[in-house]
Design a protein around this motif. Structure first.
Motif, mmCIF file in Angstrom:
data_model
loop_
_atom_site.group_PDB
_atom_site.id
_atom_site.type_symbol
_atom_site.label_atom_id
_atom_site.label_comp_id
_atom_site.label_asym_id
_atom_site.label_seq_id
_atom_site.Cartn_x
_atom_site.Cartn_y
_atom_site.Cartn_z
ATOM 1 N N LEU A 182 24.054 20.937 12.905
ATOM 2 C CA LEU A 182 25.215 21.746 13.281
ATOM 3 C C LEU A 182 25.316 22.948 12.357
ATOM 4 O O LEU A 182 25.377 22.794 11.140
ATOM 5 N N LEU A 183 25.335 24.150 12.922
ATOM 6 C CA LEU A 183 25.461 25.387 12.158
ATOM 7 C C LEU A 183 26.884 25.914 12.339
ATOM 8 O O LEU A 183 27.317 26.220 13.455
ATOM 9 N N LEU A 184 27.617 26.012 11.231
ATOM 10 C CA LEU A 184 29.029 26.391 11.283
ATOM 11 C C LEU A 184 29.211 27.885 11.048
ATOM 12 O O LEU A 184 28.348 28.535 10.449
ATOM 13 N N PRO A 185 30.329 28.457 11.507
ATOM 14 C CA PRO A 185 30.583 29.891 11.297
ATOM 15 C C PRO A 185 30.605 30.276 9.826
ATOM 16 O O PRO A 185 30.320 31.425 9.479
ATOM 17 N N SER A 186 30.936 29.338 8.933
ATOM 18 C CA SER A 186 30.982 29.642 7.502
ATOM 19 C C SER A 186 29.603 29.825 6.887
ATOM 20 O O SER A 186 29.483 30.268 5.747
ATOM 21 N N GLY A 187 28.547 29.517 7.619
ATOM 22 C CA GLY A 187 27.201 29.589 7.086
ATOM 23 C C GLY A 187 26.669 28.256 6.609
ATOM 24 O O GLY A 187 25.484 28.127 6.311
ATOM 25 N N GLU A 188 27.531 27.259 6.527
ATOM 26 C CA GLU A 188 27.095 25.936 6.131
ATOM 27 C C GLU A 188 26.438 25.230 7.311
ATOM 28 O O GLU A 188 26.597 25.631 8.464
ATOM 29 N N ALA A 189 25.692 24.180 6.986
ATOM 30 C CA ALA A 189 25.018 23.413 8.025
ATOM 31 C C ALA A 189 25.119 21.935 7.696
ATOM 32 O O ALA A 189 25.198 21.550 6.535
ATOM 33 N N ALA A 190 25.136 21.114 8.728
ATOM 34 C CA ALA A 190 25.188 19.659 8.551
ATOM 35 C C ALA A 190 24.041 19.062 9.352
ATOM 36 O O ALA A 190 23.968 19.227 10.569
ATOM 37 N N LEU A 191 23.159 18.402 8.662
ATOM 38 C CA LEU A 191 21.983 17.805 9.294
ATOM 39 C C LEU A 191 22.116 16.291 9.250
ATOM 40 O O LEU A 191 22.439 15.720 8.204
ATOM 41 N N SER A 192 21.880 15.636 10.365
ATOM 42 C CA SER A 192 21.957 14.173 10.409
ATOM 43 C C SER A 192 20.987 13.644 11.454
ATOM 44 O O SER A 192 20.553 14.368 12.350
#
Length: 313
Positions: A182-192
């Motif tokens: 998941l790529l968020l508007p803040s530039g962070e990402a969550a990989l699972s």
């Protein structure tokens, strides 16, 4: 420049161990006989089991015609199922044929879609109903498929390296494990790594909406990995120090000349004793460093393995 933070989080998901349920019900459009209703119900249940990964719950009792979608939603709520397949059946003018209106209702979204089957012969009901039921089935409930729902319209999603349009709608995926990024508007990402169940929706919550407890667990995981690095490094330095101390201990004894030969030229006793004492101090220091270094290195490796195993779970 702000780096891209890749947080390895266990995204919140609803329990996905079982498929969703489908209630199949026959409605009397007027003049429907019990034997004809049972034929329609049996053929529909067989088709639903062949085409979908849902758990099928047929309703043996025939209901009178529902006037609108509100009535169908009430029947679906009564059955306590996520999906409903309602078959409004009316005997046709030609003997041995039926008029069928099939309605698929999604309890979660409240949506309904319909297909009509005109002049369906009772002797070939499965063949007549198959195209309509195939068209009505949502893609994620088909055999061998499941669905992914992301609780955010602003996040971009990649599944197995392939970009997909993320929205509140269900994204159909083959049942089984998938890498979800998941790529968020803040530039962070969550990989699972997620296991998509057959015939069910897996709902994911982006990290911005994850509870503080989950974020705290991620921070603890990062601290544990750092602690393992520091502990192992200190242990390695201690082991290196033990080797240096051992070398100095041996070097201290090289200056002692033994009393051999006729002239008995050798190191005086006070000097020899001082050298032996010095060598003994170096040896003791080396032993202490060797024990401490071995213990610290073992603890560091243990912390690293524990953190790695915890991250994989």
């Amino acid at each position: 420049m702000k780096p891209l933070l890749r947080l390895f989080l266990l995204l919140l998901a609803l329990p996905a161990s079982a498929a969703e349920q489908l209630s199949v019900r026959v409605l009397d459009g007027g003049g429907l006989g019990a034997s004809e209703a049972q034929l329609v119900l049996g053929a529909s249940v067989e088709l639903a089991r062949e085409l979908s990964g849902l758990v099928i719950h047929p309703v043996p009792a025939v209901s009178r015609r529902c006037a609108d979608d509100a009535c169908l939603r009430a029947l679906l709520s009564e059955a306590q199922a996520e999906h409903g397949l309602f078959l409004l059946v009316t005997p046709a003018a030609r003997r041995g044929t039926l008029e069928v209106e099939a309605t698929w209702m999604d309890g979660a979204e409240g949506s309904a879609s319909r297909r009509r089957i005109s002049g369906a012969a009772t002797a070939e009901l499965k063949s007549a109903l198959r195209p309509a039921l195939t068209a009505l089935l949502p893609p994620f409930v088909r055999k061998g498929w499941g669905g992914l729902v992301v609780a955010s319209d602003s996040a971009r999603i990649r599944v197995d390296g392939r970009a997909l349009a993320a929205s509140s709608a269900v994204v159909p995926l083959t049942a089984g494990p998938h890498e979800v990024d998941l790529l968020l508007p803040s530039g962070e990402a969550a990989l699972s790594r997620e296991l998509v169940p057959e015939g069910a929706r897996l709902r994911l919550t982006p990290p911005a909406e994850v509870s503080a407890g989950a974020l705290g667990a991620a921070s603890r995981g990062k601290g544990l990995r750092t602690a393992s690095y520091v502990t192992f490094s200190l242990g390695a330095l201690a082991l290196a120090g033990s080797l240096v101390a051992g070398g100095l201990s041996r070097s201290a004894l090289h200056r002692i000349e033994p009393c051999v030969g006729v002239d008995r030229t050798c190191t005086r006793y006070p000097d020899a004793k001082a050298a032996y004492d010095k060598s003994d101090r170096y040896a003791r220091t080396g032993n202490v460093l060797l024990g401490a270094g071995g213990a610290l290195s073992t603890v560091g490796i243990g912390l690293f393995v524990f953190d790695l195993a915890s991250s994989e779970r």
